[in-house]
Scaffold this motif. Structure first.
Motif, PDB file in Angstrom:
ATOM      1  N   LYS A 169       5.297  -1.248  -3.215  1.00 38.51           N
ATOM      2  CA  LYS A 169       6.661  -1.941  -4.044  1.00 38.51           C
ATOM      3  C   LYS A 169       5.173  -3.628  -4.697  1.00 38.51           C
ATOM      4  O   LYS A 169       5.529  -3.198  -5.477  1.00 38.51           O
ATOM      5  CB  LYS A 169       6.716  -2.654  -2.819  1.00 38.51           C
ATOM      6  CG  LYS A 169       7.256  -4.997  -3.397  1.00 38.51           C
ATOM      7  CD  LYS A 169       8.280  -4.944  -2.362  1.00 38.51           C
ATOM      8  CE  LYS A 169       7.025  -5.901  -1.347  1.00 38.51           C
ATOM      9  NZ  LYS A 169       8.539  -6.393  -0.253  1.00 38.51           N
ATOM     10  N   LEU A 170       4.287  -2.854  -4.222  1.00 36.89           N
ATOM     11  CA  LEU A 170       2.635  -3.615  -4.690  1.00 36.89           C
ATOM     12  C   LEU A 170       2.679  -2.786  -6.177  1.00 36.89           C
ATOM     13  O   LEU A 170       2.646  -4.249  -7.322  1.00 36.89           O
ATOM     14  CB  LEU A 170       1.705  -3.682  -4.286  1.00 36.89           C
ATOM     15  CG  LEU A 170       2.194  -4.875  -2.305  1.00 36.89           C
ATOM     16  CD1 LEU A 170       0.836  -4.670  -1.692  1.00 36.89           C
ATOM     17  CD2 LEU A 170       2.372  -6.292  -2.877  1.00 36.89           C
ATOM     18  N   PHE A 175       0.242  -5.149  -9.137  1.00 36.45           N
ATOM     19  CA  PHE A 175      -0.953  -5.659  -7.865  1.00 36.45           C
ATOM     20  C   PHE A 175      -1.878  -4.527  -8.195  1.00 36.45           C
ATOM     21  O   PHE A 175      -0.833  -3.243  -8.005  1.00 36.45           O
ATOM     22  CB  PHE A 175       0.016  -6.518  -7.314  1.00 36.45           C
ATOM     23  CG  PHE A 175       0.266  -7.013  -7.157  1.00 36.45           C
ATOM     24  CD1 PHE A 175       0.069  -8.607  -7.816  1.00 36.45           C
ATOM     25  CD2 PHE A 175       1.972  -7.587  -6.819  1.00 36.45           C
ATOM     26  CE1 PHE A 175       0.798  -9.803  -7.762  1.00 36.45           C
ATOM     27  CE2 PHE A 175       2.539  -8.220  -6.957  1.00 36.45           C
ATOM     28  CZ  PHE A 175       2.256  -9.957  -7.549  1.00 36.45           C
ATOM     29  N   ASN A 176      -2.882  -4.685  -7.968  1.00 38.21           N
ATOM     30  CA  ASN A 176      -3.680  -3.388  -7.168  1.00 38.21           C
ATOM     31  C   ASN A 176      -3.423  -3.939  -5.915  1.00 38.21           C
ATOM     32  O   ASN A 176      -3.584  -5.204  -5.230  1.00 38.21           O
ATOM     33  CB  ASN A 176      -4.981  -4.484  -7.704  1.00 38.21           C
ATOM     34  CG  ASN A 176      -5.276  -3.918  -9.010  1.00 38.21           C
ATOM     35  OD1 ASN A 176      -5.339  -3.284  -9.465  1.00 38.21           O
ATOM     36  ND2 ASN A 176      -6.741  -4.932  -9.828  1.00 38.21           N
ATOM     37  N   VAL A 177      -4.408  -2.974  -5.245  1.00 39.23           N
ATOM     38  CA  VAL A 177      -3.967  -3.406  -3.195  1.00 39.23           C
ATOM     39  C   VAL A 177      -5.534  -2.259  -2.935  1.00 39.23           C
ATOM     40  O   VAL A 177      -5.994  -1.666  -3.373  1.00 39.23           O
ATOM     41  CB  VAL A 177      -2.984  -1.864  -3.019  1.00 39.23           C
ATOM     42  CG1 VAL A 177      -2.766  -2.220  -1.324  1.00 39.23           C
ATOM     43  CG2 VAL A 177      -1.451  -2.052  -3.273  1.00 39.23           C
ATOM     44  N   VAL A 178      -5.543  -3.522  -2.217  1.00 36.58           N
ATOM     45  CA  VAL A 178      -6.665  -4.038  -1.088  1.00 36.58           C
ATOM     46  C   VAL A 178      -6.981  -3.512   0.428  1.00 36.58           C
ATOM     47  O   VAL A 178      -5.839  -4.183   0.860  1.00 36.58           O
ATOM     48  CB  VAL A 178      -7.661  -5.345  -1.790  1.00 36.58           C
ATOM     49  CG1 VAL A 178      -9.262  -5.148  -0.876  1.00 36.58           C
ATOM     50  CG2 VAL A 178      -8.035  -5.849  -2.736  1.00 36.58           C
ATOM     51  N   LEU A 179      -7.081  -2.163   0.809  1.00 37.35           N
ATOM     52  CA  LEU A 179      -7.041  -1.616   2.505  1.00 37.35           C
ATOM     53  C   LEU A 179      -7.577  -2.643   2.365  1.00 37.35           C
ATOM     54  O   LEU A 179      -9.067  -2.685   3.486  1.00 37.35           O
ATOM     55  CB  LEU A 179      -7.092  -0.800   2.415  1.00 37.35           C
ATOM     56  CG  LEU A 179      -6.384  -0.079   1.356  1.00 37.35           C
ATOM     57  CD1 LEU A 179      -6.192   1.514   1.740  1.00 37.35           C
ATOM     58  CD2 LEU A 179      -4.345  -0.149   2.194  1.00 37.35           C
ATOM     59  N   ARG A 180      -7.121  -3.827   3.963  1.00 40.69           N
ATOM     60  CA  ARG A 180      -8.378  -4.377   4.532  1.00 40.69           C
ATOM     61  C   ARG A 180      -8.724  -3.687   6.300  1.00 40.69           C
ATOM     62  O   ARG A 180      -7.801  -2.920   6.895  1.00 40.69           O
ATOM     63  CB  ARG A 180      -7.924  -6.081   5.840  1.00 40.69           C
ATOM     64  CG  ARG A 180      -7.000  -6.455   4.645  1.00 40.69           C
ATOM     65  CD  ARG A 180      -8.029  -7.345   3.757  1.00 40.69           C
ATOM     66  NE  ARG A 180      -9.919  -7.612   4.527  1.00 40.69           N
ATOM     67  CZ  ARG A 180      -9.569  -8.807   5.338  1.00 40.69           C
ATOM     68  NH1 ARG A 180      -9.207  -9.909   4.784  1.00 40.69           N
ATOM     69  NH2 ARG A 180     -10.279  -9.364   5.753  1.00 40.69           N
ATOM     70  N   VAL A 181      -9.583  -3.175   6.433  1.00 38.92           N
ATOM     71  CA  VAL A 181     -10.157  -1.864   7.754  1.00 38.92           C
ATOM     72  C   VAL A 181     -11.100  -2.674   8.446  1.00 38.92           C
ATOM     73  O   VAL A 181     -11.981  -3.223   8.174  1.00 38.92           O
ATOM     74  CB  VAL A 181     -10.978  -1.204   6.285  1.00 38.92           C
ATOM     75  CG1 VAL A 181     -11.329   0.201   8.002  1.00 38.92           C
ATOM     76  CG2 VAL A 181     -10.206  -0.114   5.944  1.00 38.92           C
TER      77      VAL A 181
END
Length: 625
Positions: A169-170, A175-181
């Motif tokens: 969806k993003l 949108f760019n997608v940034v993964l929190r890890v």
């Protein structure tokens, strides 16, 4: 003198030959001109959950933020806890289930093992996610299907994986997608890495670590090796990594080295602060413009959802509007690789050796210059044998400390003969820039540009030149000073110098006190000049240096004491360039303003000094001592 002229010639040729590294550094900075703004997805969904009017939906908020200029959204892996927060399932313990059964009059037996009970999610994606991760027992209690997950450990916060539907969806929303890890227990990290590898082609772009540790960090001996293994896998898949300004995440240095510095500098700003709206905008702009930040991470203010959304959209628009035209909003990427071949470093080490020899022979003696040269030779050979970065940092520190002293102390004989303030001032600035070029050249590369590695010894650059200049001023003058009759204008000069040193001490360092009036003046200067010159340079160091040169030309020995505050200007510009994460062009522009304004104010100081001198000479019956 002839020998030194010949050495100066060789030094300048070497600096010209090695300037390619400096040019590459500046080109790398200027070519990476895209920055991105990031907001956490859970804070966007929170707008919908907390909107009492029911007018705001997540999709609507995403559209408004995108229209406002938001570039990226960060997402965290799903956990049982946040699935419950989003009303996808309910988590219950054994006591709660037994209480419900008691009120229903049911006597059904529950499993004897410790664990938690879940209501099955309606969405197939989440249902399958729970089955894959926990393989729960399926219970039918009072005609209600429940999942039972056995275990005494707290499992409701364990990562289940990233929601592919959300990522899709993003991405479709632009949108760019940034993964929190987050770093997990050692036995869970391998599966987390595999999850990250599987979803890379789904549209994830980069990784932002949460907490104080990177993935794989631990106190075990093999921690660095694990970080290296995980990082290399993720880098090979196409991930880059964010490093958070002012956040000392353990393991980040290993991540940076293992990813060949595929690092994006990130500035985080919590909008729920006490700053004004304008101050928040200025802070974001300054982070990109002056500190090579390419990502701006925003946490939304704690207000009602409508005000919250409107404030953030307005902030995004005004930040883009106020951002210098050099920078464009978009997809942030790591800096391209700066190549620093061995021959270039060797040329810079030889240049630094020549520079230190010339400086020490001018300041002290020829024999001490030879000793310093021998020491530099040993360090050069040591670097060629080991290529240890610490050796380059030590050489750069030596150059940085001696440069302000070398620049500020004039050749008194030549000074009196030429009687030119401008010539001596230009010579001092020129020497400073030679030292600056050497420091930047020696500490060149992505490790310094991203601030993973730093210049070591900033405090020494602040302190040692002033101590040396104090000894220089007092040396040979103490007896004369004790015999000198103090007149009124002497006390004025002493008071001015004392106030200057006190002001310098109070203002030095990041915790220095700054008045609201000065903050306003700073902002006006920045608005006018793009890069604000440092106060201690153009108002203190350089004006006092110009005044001291004026008086030394007139053979006033006591004027050497004015070199003590005067050297502040030269050590300060060196300090500016030792902040290697700051764009070189910003430091050059800031220093140019300081040098020019400092010279002008210096001449004004000479004019005021002569007026004061004339007045006080009359006050003591025309005697000048």
């Amino acid at each position: 003198m002839t020998r030194n002229k010949w050495l100066w010639g060789v030094l300048l040729v070497l600096i010209a030959a090695t300037s390619w590294g400096l040019i590459q550094r500046m080109t790398t900075e200027l070519s990476n001109n895209q920055y991105e703004t990031i907001i956490p997805y859970d804070e966007i969904t929170k707008l919908e959950r907390e909107d009492l009017s029911g007018d705001i939906t997540t999709d609507m908020a995403l559209k408004e933020l995108k229209d406002g200029g938001l570039d990226a959204v960060s997402i965290e892996p799903d956990t049982l806890s946040n699935l419950e927060d989003n009303e996808i399932l309910n988590i219950m313990d054994k006591d709660k289930i037994e209480n419900v059964l008691y009120f229903l009059g049911s006597s059904e037996a529950l499993p004897e093992e410790e664990g938690i009970y879940l209501t099955p999610p309606n969405e197939e994606y989440y249902d399958q996610l729970i089955k894959d991760h926990f393989d729960p027992k399926i219970l039918n209690i009072n005609d209600q299907t429940l999942y039972f997950i056995e275990g005494t450990e707290k499992i409701d916060d364990l990562p289940l994986g990233y929601n592919l539907d959300t990522i899709d969806k993003l991405k479709k929303s632009g949108f760019n997608v940034v993964l929190r890890v987050a770093n997990q227990e050692p036995d869970l990290n391998p599966s987390l890495v595999e999850d990250l590898l599987k979803i890379k082609d789904k549209g994830a772009d980069a990784i932002l670590f949460t907490g104080n540790e990177t993935i794989g960090y631990s106190k075990d001996k093999d921690s660095a090796e694990k970080i290296k293994t995980y990082t290399k896998k993720l880098t090979a898949a196409g991930y880059s990594f964010y490093t958070i300004e002012f956040s000392d995440q353990k393991g980040m240095q290993s991540v940076a080295r293992s990813s060949d510095y595929s690092i994006i500098r990130l500035h985080s700003l919590n909008l729920n602060n006490t700053k004004t709206y304008e101050e928040n905008v200025d802070q974001l702009v300054r982070a990109v413009k002056e500190r090579n930040m390419r990502a701006l991470f925003l946490r939304l203010p704690h207000e009602d959802s409508k005000s919250n959304l409107d404030y953030t959209v307005r902030l995004l628009k005004d930040t883009e509007k106020e951002m210098p035209s050099l920078f464009k909003s978009g997809d942030a990427t790591p800096f391209s690789t700066i190549q620093v071949p061995l021959w270039l470093t060797l040329g810079l080490l030889i240049s630094a050796t020549l520079f230190i020899y010339i400086a020490v022979s001018h300041l002290l003696t020829h024999k001490l210059a030879l000793v310093a040269t021998a020491g530099m030779g040993v360090m050069t050979l040591g670097y060629l044998a080991t290529q240890k970065l610490l050796i380059l940092q030590a050489v750069a520190l030596g150059v940085a400390v001696i440069t302000p002293i070398f620049a500020a102390i004039p050749n008194e004989k030549t000074l009196v003969e030429k009687k030119s303030i401008i010539t001596q001032y230009a010579k001092a600035v020129g020497i400073s820039f030679i030292g600056i070029i050497l420091v930047i050249g020696l500490l060149n590369g992505n490790e310094f540009l991203t601030k993973i590695e730093v210049f070591k010894g900033v405090k020494l650059v602040y302190i040692l030149p002033i101590l040396y200049m104090t000894v220089y001023a007092f040396w040979g003058n103490i007896r004369n000073l004790l015999k000198t009759n103090v007149v009124y204008w002497h006390t004025i000069v002493i008071a001015l110098a004392s106030m200057t040193i006190m002001y310098y001490i109070i203002r030095s360092g990041n915790q220095g006190s700054v008045s609201s009036i000065e903050l306003l003046i700073r902002q006006k200067l920045e608005d006018l000049l793009y890069a604000r010159p440092r106060t201690k340079e153009f108002l203190i160091g350089f004006p006092f240096y110009v005044l001291s040169i004026y008086l030394l030309i007139r053979k006033q020995e006591w004027a050497k004491f004015l070199l003590i505050p005067g050297v502040i200007g030269f050590l300060s510009i060196m300090n500016t360039f030792t902040h290697l994460h700051i764009p070189v062009y910003i430091s050059v522009l800031r220093t140019f303003y300081s040098v020019v304004l400092g010279l002008i104010i210096g001449y004004i100081l000479i004019y005021l000094f002569n007026i004061a001198k004339k007045y006080f000479l009359k006050a003591v019956n025309g005697r000048f001592q």
